[in-house]
Design a protein around this motif. Structure first.
Motif, PDB file in Angstrom:
ATOM      1  N   PHE A  95      -7.024  -5.708   3.204  1.00 44.40           N
ATOM      2  CA  PHE A  95      -7.470  -4.355   2.885  1.00 44.40           C
ATOM      3  C   PHE A  95      -8.984  -4.269   2.700  1.00 44.40           C
ATOM      4  N   GLN A  96      -9.622  -5.400   2.415  1.00 45.44           N
ATOM      5  CA  GLN A  96     -11.085  -5.407   2.380  1.00 45.44           C
ATOM      6  C   GLN A  96     -11.629  -5.155   3.786  1.00 45.44           C
ATOM      7  N   VAL A  97     -10.976  -5.725   4.778  1.00 50.12           N
ATOM      8  CA  VAL A  97     -11.367  -5.489   6.176  1.00 50.12           C
ATOM      9  C   VAL A  97     -11.203  -4.006   6.505  1.00 50.12           C
ATOM     10  N   ILE A 100       0.828  -1.211   0.000  1.00 46.77           N
ATOM     11  CA  ILE A 100       0.000   0.000   0.000  1.00 46.77           C
ATOM     12  C   ILE A 100       0.862   1.260   0.000  1.00 46.77           C
ATOM     13  N   GLU A 101       1.948   1.240   0.755  1.00 48.01           N
ATOM     14  CA  GLU A 101       2.810   2.422   0.848  1.00 48.01           C
ATOM     15  C   GLU A 101       3.348   2.821  -0.533  1.00 48.01           C
ATOM     16  N   THR A 109      -8.480   3.145  -8.396  1.00 43.46           N
ATOM     17  CA  THR A 109      -7.896   1.973  -9.053  1.00 43.46           C
ATOM     18  C   THR A 109      -6.968   1.217  -8.103  1.00 43.46           C
ATOM     19  N   ASP A 110      -6.136   1.950  -7.378  1.00 42.37           N
ATOM     20  CA  ASP A 110      -5.225   1.299  -6.439  1.00 42.37           C
ATOM     21  C   ASP A 110      -5.980   0.593  -5.322  1.00 42.37           C
ATOM     22  N   VAL A 111      -7.029   1.216  -4.814  1.00 36.68           N
ATOM     23  CA  VAL A 111      -7.832   0.590  -3.758  1.00 36.68           C
ATOM     24  C   VAL A 111      -8.416  -0.728  -4.268  1.00 36.68           C
ATOM     25  N   GLN A 112      -8.964  -0.726  -5.482  1.00 39.44           N
ATOM     26  CA  GLN A 112      -9.563  -1.952  -6.026  1.00 39.44           C
ATOM     27  C   GLN A 112      -8.510  -3.039  -6.220  1.00 39.44           C
ATOM     28  N   GLU A 113      -7.328  -2.651  -6.690  1.00 44.31           N
ATOM     29  CA  GLU A 113      -6.257  -3.642  -6.880  1.00 44.31           C
ATOM     30  C   GLU A 113      -5.778  -4.208  -5.547  1.00 44.31           C
ATOM     31  N   LEU A 114      -5.684  -3.354  -4.533  1.00 46.63           N
ATOM     32  CA  LEU A 114      -5.280  -3.831  -3.204  1.00 46.63           C
ATOM     33  C   LEU A 114      -6.334  -4.763  -2.607  1.00 46.63           C
TER      34      LEU A 114
END
Length: 196
Positions: free
Chosen positions: A121-123, A24-25, A109-114
């Motif tokens: 990251f869903q949690v 994520i960083e 886009t980054d959130v969806q990929e993570l």
């Protein structure tokens, strides 16, 4: 620079591993905004979520030519016009900067990929959504069930940074009264405190 962000993540997801944090960083971008600038404008799509590293921001709507404040976020919190972000549709509200801000952003886009690559990251996303939902419920319940004096006292107790850092006319808007009414209310409360 990202120490506060990492502490925030680890508070919500203590099981966060170093490799997940690194993932994520590496996607963070840093944005600086000046007081008075808009992070999100009504009618535009919110394409990022932002951790507030420094500064103070405000959620508001334009209603009949008036700016109606519905919430404030200080440093150490995430902010987004979340309904717009979730469905990538035009925002109905605005977010402006009340104090110069440094934001750490993650794109949609980054959130969806993570989410796809790292279930942890869903949690995190669910917990953020739950916190934002509770903020909206709290504000709505306050406006529907409390008197202006009770709303002001609740803000002073639960969100004291608002009383210290937000201009009076925006506090009045937030608790659903006019600035003049807020001035009278504050004088009344000061008299009560002086008598007590």
């Amino acid at each position: 620079m990202f120490e506060s962000v990492r502490a925030y993540y680890q508070k919500l997801i203590p099981q966060l591993q170093d490799h997940e944090w690194s993932a994520i960083e590496s996607r963070f971008t840093v944005q600086h905004l000046k007081k008075g600038e808009l992070l999100t404008r009504q009618g535009e799509i919110c394409r990022q979520v932002s951790f507030i590293n420094k500064g103070l921001l405000r959620f508001f709507y334009n209603v009949d030519g008036r700016s109606v404040s519905i919430g404030f976020m200080p440093e150490g919190e995430y902010i987004a016009q979340y309904d717009s972000f979730l469905v990538q549709a035009p925002s109905k509200g605005n977010i402006d900067v009340l104090e110069d801000a440094e934001l750490v952003n993650l794109s949609y886009t980054d959130v969806q990929e993570l989410y796809a690559a790292y279930p942890v990251f869903q949690v995190f996303g669910r917990k953020i959504a739950e916190m934002l939902f509770m903020m909206v419920v709290s504000q709505t319940t306050s406006l529907l069930t409390l008197s202006p004096e009770e709303r002001y006292l609740a803000v002073a107790e639960e969100e004291p940074y608002i009383i210290r850092r937000v201009p009076q006319y925006l506090i009045a808007s937030y608790i659903g009264i006019t600035p003049e009414h807020l001035s009278r209310l504050r004088r009344k409360l000061a008299r009560k405190a002086g008598v007590a």
